[in-house]
Design an enzyme around this catalytic site. Structure first.
Site: not given
Length: 293
Positions: A123, A144, A156, A195
């Site tokens: 992540s 991800h 992602e 994130n």
């Protein structure tokens, strides 16, 4: 290789992300192997998936025949070599620590076919750092997934400077094949897109809480009511795992050396107490009491 040519996918790690990613692949009709060194983790993964898929059948999201067909495509094993020796595509989904991920990639390099493509579900950690452990950086990328993968419709896909366009497009094609929206990042950056935005929000929320401006429950409430977020940052930390947030912050600190990137004291305290969120029954909120959060 095109996504349609992928006959076998291997998922390394049967934790909260890995077992659901494996189920996504199996539901898409791909021969999928889920590997974990821990036999108990595999048994728990199987039980969780059976319970979840049975709920899907009851809600008419899938038919019983579709469920049975999916499980026929899913194979669980503790044998790493057996899991990867004939695979086309590997998705690594182990703990968010660079040293452990690199060890997995060293073993993949040794046992997987030369033409196999490797993706990391990290992540935060960019694939070029993990790719140092293997000799095929052009065949490595990030994929991800978001928690929980069986619900969240986004992946992602991240290229490093060495990731080939063929590898990136293969990963995007697999996203499409398993019914997920792939978004391609042309350059690496720690934490990727979602994130990095989330970290900024969480860091500010933690500052406001630790400085005594408002209780964490009220900060969550403001995010939900005023910003229309489906879940506040503290409840989201509980859902994702407070230890995951801690490991991600520590990895960033190792990279930057900036003390400001270290986990907040409250996060460190929770991890030391074993209060990691929903998976332990208590985090910011208490889930062992009736109803939880």
């Amino acid at each position: 290789m095109k996504a349609a040519d992928v006959k076998k996918i291997t998922i390394i790690g049967a934790g909260s992300m890995g077992h659901q990613i494996a189920m996504l692949c199996a539901l898409a009709g791909i021969n999928t192997t889920l590997q974990d060194i821990n036999k108990d983790a595999l048994q728990q993964a199987e039980l969780k998936l059976q319970e979840l898929m049975n709920r899907w059948v009851k809600k008419s999201k899938i038919t019983e025949n579709e469920m049975e067909t999916a499980f026929s495509h899913l194979h669980l094993t503790t044998d790493f070599q057996q899991a990867v020796q004939q695979t086309d595509f590997v998705i690594e989904a182990v703990i968010e620590r660079l040293d452990i991920k690199k060890e997995v990639f060293r073993k993949l390099e040794k046992h997987a076919p030369p033409e196999a493509v490797f993706a990391s579900n990290s992540s935060t950690i960019v694939n070029s750092k993990i790719a140092e452990a293997a000799s095929r950086p052009e065949k490595i990328c990030n994929m991800h997934f978001f928690f929980p993968p069986l619900i969240m419709d986004c992946v992602e896909v991240v290229k490093s400077a060495q990731t080939s366009e063929e590898t990136a497009q293969l990963a995007m094609g697999i996203c499409e094949r398993i019914g997920r929206t792939g978004v391609l990042l042309q350059k690496e950056i720690y934490g990727f897109i979602a994130n990095r935005i989330l970290f900024a929000l969480s860091k500010e929320a933690m500052f406001l809480y630790e400085e005594g401006y408002a209780d964490f429950k009220d900060i969550d409430l403001i995010c939900e009511k005023a910003l229309n977020h489906p879940i506040g940052p503290f409840a989201l930390a509980d859902l994702s795992g407070i230890d995951v947030m801690y490991d991600a912050n520590m990895q960033l600190y190792y990279e930057t050396g900036d003390p400001a990137d270290k986990p907040a004291p409250s996060i460190e305290k929770k991890v030391k107490a074993g209060e990691l969120g929903r998976k332990t029954g208590k985090g910011w909120y208490n889930y062992s009491t009736e109803g939880g959060h």
